[in-house]
Design an enzyme around this catalytic site. Structure first.
Site, mmCIF file in Angstrom:
data_model
loop_
_atom_site.group_PDB
_atom_site.id
_atom_site.type_symbol
_atom_site.label_atom_id
_atom_site.label_comp_id
_atom_site.label_asym_id
_atom_site.label_seq_id
_atom_site.Cartn_x
_atom_site.Cartn_y
_atom_site.Cartn_z
ATOM 1 N N GLU A 1 0.893 -1.293 0.001
ATOM 2 C CA GLU A 1 -0.050 0.057 -0.022
ATOM 3 C C GLU A 1 0.817 1.143 -0.013
ATOM 4 O O GLU A 1 0.573 2.296 -0.626
ATOM 5 C CB GLU A 1 -0.958 0.035 1.148
ATOM 6 C CG GLU A 1 -2.185 -1.238 1.227
ATOM 7 C CD GLU A 1 -3.089 -0.890 0.097
ATOM 8 O OE1 GLU A 1 -3.224 0.320 -0.388
ATOM 9 O OE2 GLU A 1 -3.740 -1.762 -0.365
ATOM 10 N N SER B 1 -49.026 -32.242 37.063
ATOM 11 C CA SER B 1 -48.701 -32.720 38.707
ATOM 12 C C SER B 1 -47.546 -32.129 38.998
ATOM 13 O O SER B 1 -47.391 -32.204 40.514
ATOM 14 C CB SER B 1 -48.559 -34.169 38.382
ATOM 15 O OG SER B 1 -49.970 -34.943 38.117
#
Length: 825
Positions: A120, A497
């Site tokens: 770059e 239950s």
């Protein structure tokens, strides 16, 4: 040559003048012409430069004051995603548009920085922000053929990424140059490079090289190699074009070019250069989390979003949960195995779909890829296409991997009907059929593949610390992450239950004890009592066992006894009583059906409620998030995790102790006897639950340190099967998990609190024991002075014994009811 003087007469005619002009004798050479041309060009260049400098100066004067402030860079705050971690530091979720791991420049390896500079901006540390030769070259390219611009330095790229558009014009380039100069004036080179390497987009939602290293290679940036750094350094130019996942050849070519550039610039040695060219890159194959905790991560996300709003996804919050990886994995596997075991007891419905295959040969890669997207794997429940099918053997190919399996014998047992001659068109398994295969283990622990089907049944699992409320494991369904519906907190189901213990608890405060005898004979109620239609309740097995002590009644889950207890307590009193356990009384209609669990609860509510028994009387609130930190580890929020104190008490210790004793009997001799038998320990407590028509199956139980609740059912309620119960469906899941969770936990008995005594071989309140002793003494005295009793006058039966009229225990502080969402705070 003639010359005119003032005394000479003027020319008399044009012909005379022409003759004069035509008579010069000066010699004009080519060199003299070139010299004059060069002087003209030089003058033009100088004038042009002067004009250009003046124009540039005017432009600078006009443009520079309009440049944006550099706050976005000087006070750089990258958009960091929220990450969710388990108690032991394993990341289980990530939320945000951008994947980013902000890394200071000093923590970025030199090889990564060198790879970026090589491709770059090799002169980054030498120039002042602008490579003027490169800028001129880019400008000429723009004039020539609208060619692509180049020569942007890293500083110029930072300026463009933060402030400018992507258009390719001289105006944008001009502002890019000015901004680069301004940035270089205010920031050091290292600061500029740090911003660039954390901000740049590198594909796959990854921003910055640290996140890209995790995304592409599945490793931290500190461990990156030269070859890997070169591959990542090639991404900024065009992340999609050079993506190694999408374009491996193009990415490889650019990587090799960058390696060459690193060598040419002296960043690496010849040996490193050669090694990098020869290294074979290994990419991250899957982005799966190390454990299945999608429901937990999503619950945490909702809580954090409720507090921080949209900033939750950009501030880089680190959210740490109370869930441990081992416990969560055990819960996930236990629930999944339990649901698959149930599914294998159901009729085979048939293949999920059909692929068009040639008469012979294997399917093409393109067809497999398309089918894999349409029929994704469900973890270990894999999608496969059938290549050969007969009653004795099926050959299938996994859609995701292309692996070929041969299934025979036990592997075909569940789907035998689809291979038989009697199979319907919908059930038939033939070449091209898309089926599900499940990898599990046989009794010897050997891996085996089974041909089966995707379950329609669902389940929920939650386990939390009984004393602090810290959630240890949570699974909201068979396929966490495939649905936003978390059944642990969002599924309102009848508890059946498993709700009976809260009826028994209220009865203890009305003078009953575990030894109190209550009749288990049939009952009938008309519509005025039930609130809807006449009701003739029955026990699960259809039999009635007559009078029995409460201890045995709860262990055997006798419905008639529970109804009679609720009659004695009173429906309105019971609705108030259950709020002590965190239930919402509005979800439980004021009718006797409440005795059989006809109201609505969530699995999380059940876990909180049973924890009141486990911790001996304290109502706790679930805790999911232990702390939240920023990216630097600074604690922003921390949960107040504390042991119970008297301000949290909603149930007397002696009531909780007696209920624990009753629930221990359930796991010893009752409907959950498999718990103690298989885990081989006595400190287990709980209750099975099966609703009317077996639409919901539950097991809620605890160890004194840990409460765990399991629910199984269909999202749209329907019968699970005539022989399916909570003890057969939910209890095995609970046992599998508790075997892991309690493996290193010593046996822990619950000590009786003050006010509880052992009398007539059972535990009861002290005053109840005294009353029973007094009654027994009175009976003995009466029998000594009275003749033997005969039949009651008129042949009437003696009245049924009622519990002694004992004083109700002193009231206990009840905490104000909090919102359900607060169950996660």
């Amino acid at each position: 040559m003639s010359h005119l003087t003032p005394n000479d007469p003027a020319p008399s005619s044009p012909s005379t003048s022409t003759a004069v002009l035509a008579t010069p004798t000066q010699d004009i050479t080519p060199g003299w012409i070139v010299l004059r041309v060069m002087m003209g060009v030089l003058v033009s260049v100088v004038v042009g430069l002067v004009i250009g400098v003046m124009a540039l100066g005017i432009a600078l004067v006009l443009a520079y004051p309009n440049l944006p402030e550099l706050d976005a860079i000087t006070s750089y705050q990258p958009k960091l995603p929220m990450r969710v971690y388990s108690q032991d530091g394993v990341m289980i979720g990530e939320y945000g548009d951008e994947r980013r791991l902000y890394t200071p420049i000093q923590d970025i390896p030199d090889v990564m920085k060198q790879a970026v500079l090589a491709i770059e901006d090799a002169r980054f540390y030498q120039h002042g922000g602008v490579d003027y030769i490169g800028v001129i070259r880019a400008g000429l390219a723009q004039f020539a053929a609208a060619g692509s611009q180049g020569a942007s330095t890293i500083t110029m790229q930072v300026a463009r990424n933060f402030y400018l558009s992507k258009e390719k014009t001289l105006t944008r380039k001009f502002y890019e140059v000015l901004l680069a100069l301004k940035i270089e004036h205010y920031l050091s080179k290292d600061q500029i490079l740090e911003v660039y390497m954390n901000q740049i987009f590198l594909g796959q939602r990854a921003y910055g090289f640290a996140a890209a290293c995790e995304t592409y290679f599945g490793k931290p940036l500190k461990d990156i190699t030269v070859a890997e750094a070169a591959m990542l350094a090639g991404l900024p130019k065009a992340p999609s074009a050079y993506n190694p996942f999408a374009n491996p050849r193009r990415a490889k070519a650019r990587q090799r070019y960058i390696i060459d550039r690193m060598w040419e610039n002296g960043f690496i040695s010849a040996q490193q250069h050669q090694q990098a060219l020869e290294q074979r890159l290994v990419y991250r194959q899957q982005a799966e989390m190390p454990m299945h905790a999608e429901d937990i991560a999503e619950a945490a996300r909702q809580l954090v979003f409720a507090q921080y709003g949209t900033q939750a996804y950009t501030r880089g919050l680190q959210v740490y949960l109370t869930v441990a990886t081992g416990d969560q994995t055990a819960a996930y596997k236990a629930l999944r195995k339990g649901l698959m075991d149930y599914e294998r007891r159901q009729p085979y419905r048939g293949p999920e779909g059909t692929l068009s295959l040639r008469e012979s040969g294997e399917p093409s890669d393109a067809l497999l890829t398309e089918a894999a997207n349409e029929y994704p794997d469900l973890d270990d429940l894999r999608a496969a296409v059938v290549l050969e099918a007969s009653p004795r053997k099926v050959v299938a190919m996994l859609l995701q991997s292309g692996e070929t399996l041969s299934l025979t014998g036990e592997g075909l047992r569940h789907a035998w009907v689809g291979l038989s001659a009697q199979a319907s068109a919908k059930q038939r398994i033939r070449r091209g059929a898309v089926v599900r295969v499940w990898r599990t283990e046989d009794e010897a622990g050997k891996p085996v593949w089974l041909l089966t089907q995707r379950p329609e049944v669902e389940g929920a699992f939650v386990s939390l610390d009984a004393k602090t409320g810290e959630i240890r494991a949570l699974v909201g369904g068979f396929n966490p992450g495939y649905s936003m519906f978390n059944r642990v907190t969002q599924a309102w189901r009848q508890p059946g239950s498993s709700f009976k213990p809260f009826i028994y608890s209220a009865a203890l405060e009305r003078g009953f004890s575990p030894a109190t005898i209550v009749d288990d004979s049939p009952l009938f109620f008309d519509a005025s009592v039930t609130g809807s239609q006449p009701w003739e309740p029955k026990n699960y097995d259809g039999t009635f066992d007559g009078p029995m002590p409460l201890r045995r009644a709860l262990a055997k889950s006798k419905n008639m006894v529970s109804i009679r207890l609720l009659q004695a307590v009173g429906v309105r009193n019971e609705r108030e009583w259950i709020t002590r356990f965190g239930f919402e009384k509005e979800k439980h209609a004021p009718y006797l059906t409440m005795a059989l669990g006809a109201g609505s609860v969530t699995p999380m509510q059940m876990a909180v409620a049973y924890s009141v028994f486990a911790n001996q009387g304290f109502l706790i609130q679930p805790v999911l998030i232990s702390k939240i930190t920023d990216t630097h580890g600074n604690v922003l929020n921390k949960a107040r995790i504390r042991l119970p104190d008297e301000s949290m008490r909603t149930l007397s210790a002696r009531n909780a102790f007696l209920m624990s004793s009753l629930l221990q009997e359930v796991t010893r001799t009752g409907t959950a006897a498999k718990a103690q038998a298989q885990l081989k320990r006595a400190d287990l407590y709980g209750k099975t639950g099966t609703t009317n028509d077996a639409m919901d199956a539950w097991f809620a139980g605890f160890h004194p340190s840990l409460t765990t609740v399991v629910w199984v059912g269909y999202d749209t309620p329907r019968k699970l099967g005539d022989r399916e119960t909570g003890g057969g469906l939910a209890l095995p899941i609970w046992i599998d998990y508790m075997r892991h969770a309690l493996r290193d936990t010593p046996v822990q008995d619950i000590k009786p609190p003050p006010g509880v005594v052992r009398f007539e071989d059972d535990w009861m309140y002290e005053e109840a024991a005294q009353a029973r002793a007094a009654a027994a003494s009175a009976a003995v005295a009466a029998s000594a002075v009275k003749p033997a009793s005969g039949p009651a006058p008129g042949g009437a039966k003696p009245a049924a014994a009622r519990p002694p009229n004992l004083p109700v225990s002193s009231p206990v502080l009840i905490q104000p009811r909090r919102g359900w969402f607060d169950f996660f705070h």
